[in-house]
Design a protein around this motif. Sequence first.
Motif, short mmCIF file in Angstrom:
data_model
loop_
_atom_site.label_atom_id
_atom_site.label_comp_id
_atom_site.label_asym_id
_atom_site.label_seq_id
_atom_site.Cartn_x
_atom_site.Cartn_y
_atom_site.Cartn_z
N GLY A 104 0.81 -1.22 0.00
CA GLY A 104 0.00 0.00 0.00
C GLY A 104 0.84 1.26 0.00
N SER A 105 0.15 2.38 -0.09
CA SER A 105 0.82 3.67 -0.06
C SER A 105 1.39 3.93 1.34
N LYS A 106 2.34 4.85 1.40
CA LYS A 106 2.96 5.19 2.68
C LYS A 106 1.91 5.68 3.67
N GLU A 107 0.96 6.47 3.19
CA GLU A 107 -0.07 7.04 4.07
C GLU A 107 -0.99 5.94 4.64
N ASN A 108 -1.42 5.03 3.79
CA ASN A 108 -2.35 3.99 4.24
C ASN A 108 -1.66 2.95 5.12
N VAL A 109 -0.41 2.64 4.78
CA VAL A 109 0.35 1.71 5.62
C VAL A 109 0.52 2.30 7.02
N GLN A 110 0.88 3.59 7.09
CA GLN A 110 1.08 4.23 8.38
C GLN A 110 -0.23 4.34 9.15
N ALA A 111 -1.33 4.62 8.44
CA ALA A 111 -2.63 4.73 9.10
C ALA A 111 -3.03 3.41 9.72
N LEU A 112 -2.85 2.32 8.99
CA LEU A 112 -3.19 0.99 9.52
C LEU A 112 -2.30 0.64 10.70
N ALA A 113 -1.00 0.93 10.57
CA ALA A 113 -0.07 0.64 11.66
C ALA A 113 -0.45 1.41 12.93
N ASP A 114 -0.84 2.66 12.77
CA ASP A 114 -1.25 3.46 13.94
C ASP A 114 -2.49 2.86 14.59
N GLN A 115 -3.44 2.41 13.79
CA GLN A 115 -4.66 1.82 14.35
C GLN A 115 -4.38 0.50 15.06
N LEU A 116 -3.42 -0.26 14.54
CA LEU A 116 -3.04 -1.52 15.17
C LEU A 116 -2.16 -1.31 16.40
N GLY A 117 -1.55 -0.14 16.48
CA GLY A 117 -0.58 0.10 17.54
C GLY A 117 0.77 -0.51 17.22
N PHE A 118 1.05 -0.68 15.92
CA PHE A 118 2.28 -1.31 15.46
C PHE A 118 3.33 -0.25 15.18
N LYS A 119 4.49 -0.37 15.81
CA LYS A 119 5.57 0.59 15.64
C LYS A 119 6.69 -0.02 14.79
N PHE A 120 7.20 0.77 13.84
CA PHE A 120 8.33 0.30 13.05
C PHE A 120 9.18 1.50 12.63
N ASN A 121 10.48 1.26 12.50
CA ASN A 121 11.41 2.32 12.12
C ASN A 121 12.44 1.78 11.13
N TRP A 122 12.77 2.59 10.14
CA TRP A 122 13.78 2.22 9.16
C TRP A 122 15.16 2.55 9.71
N LEU A 123 16.06 1.57 9.66
CA LEU A 123 17.43 1.75 10.13
C LEU A 123 18.35 1.87 8.91
N PRO A 124 18.73 3.10 8.53
CA PRO A 124 19.52 3.30 7.29
C PRO A 124 20.84 2.54 7.29
N GLU A 125 21.50 2.50 8.46
CA GLU A 125 22.81 1.86 8.51
C GLU A 125 22.73 0.35 8.28
N LYS A 126 21.59 -0.25 8.67
CA LYS A 126 21.41 -1.69 8.47
C LYS A 126 20.54 -2.01 7.26
N LYS A 127 19.90 -0.98 6.73
CA LYS A 127 19.00 -1.13 5.59
C LYS A 127 17.90 -2.16 5.86
N GLU A 128 17.28 -2.02 7.02
CA GLU A 128 16.16 -2.87 7.39
C GLU A 128 15.30 -2.16 8.42
N PHE A 129 14.09 -2.69 8.62
CA PHE A 129 13.18 -2.11 9.60
C PHE A 129 13.37 -2.75 10.97
N ALA A 130 13.24 -1.93 11.99
CA ALA A 130 13.17 -2.44 13.36
C ALA A 130 11.71 -2.51 13.75
N HIS A 131 11.27 -3.67 14.23
CA HIS A 131 9.85 -3.85 14.55
C HIS A 131 9.67 -5.08 15.43
#
Length: 224
Positions: A104-131
């Motif tokens: 999905g789009s960045k906006e819709n993915v973030q909206a769903l994540a917020d509703q679920l209470g799911f937190k994730f962050n992009w780690l540039p140095e590792k090139k992966e998400f922390a979640h």
Amino acid sequence: LDLSLKFTKDDGTIVPLGHLFHKNRPVLMAMVYYNCPSLCSFHLNGLTEVLKGLKWSSGAEFDVIAVSMDHTETADLAKAKKDSYLKLYARGGVGDQGWHFLTGSKENVQALADQLGFKFNWLPEKKEFAHAAVAYVITPDGKISRYLHGIAPEPATVKLSLLEASNGQIGSYIEQALMFCFKFDPKKNKYTLYAWNLMQVGAIFMVLLLAIFLLPVWWREQRR
């Protein structure tokens, strides 16, 4: 959840999230990303192995929805990931129809994540998400019923969570009665026996048992 949020299915079609929800069928949802080098694959592997152990099948008693937290991922990548897990699930037929891998789009993915209470962050140095690794059990009308933390929750916990989310619309009468005797313990992340309800069931059983033995005696006495 906002079921009007639109996502792209693994076949390339764009649909509202609610299009994937069906009457009387709860949903097991996970936020992952398909290029994940470790945790997401472990999580999806664990969930699939748990679902293989259930006599219920996706597409019949429940549905499975995976949503990519990476808005740059494509439907082709989602389809490849879905195909690999359908092969692992190995139910075929209706079972294949109950799995959906979305992007999905960045906006819709973030909206769903917020509703679920799911937190994730992009780690540039590792090139992966922390979640975290967590599965969400969602009711047929889109309400979050249960959070299942960890890579692979216990099969009994998944089964009872789906049964609870369906409000007794799936499973046998015996399984629904079993649900009455258990209560979810968030500290243990699983269902445990609920003593008070268990005592109530035991009392009802004893009354029925006594009735079975005493009614014939009473009937014979009345005839005499």
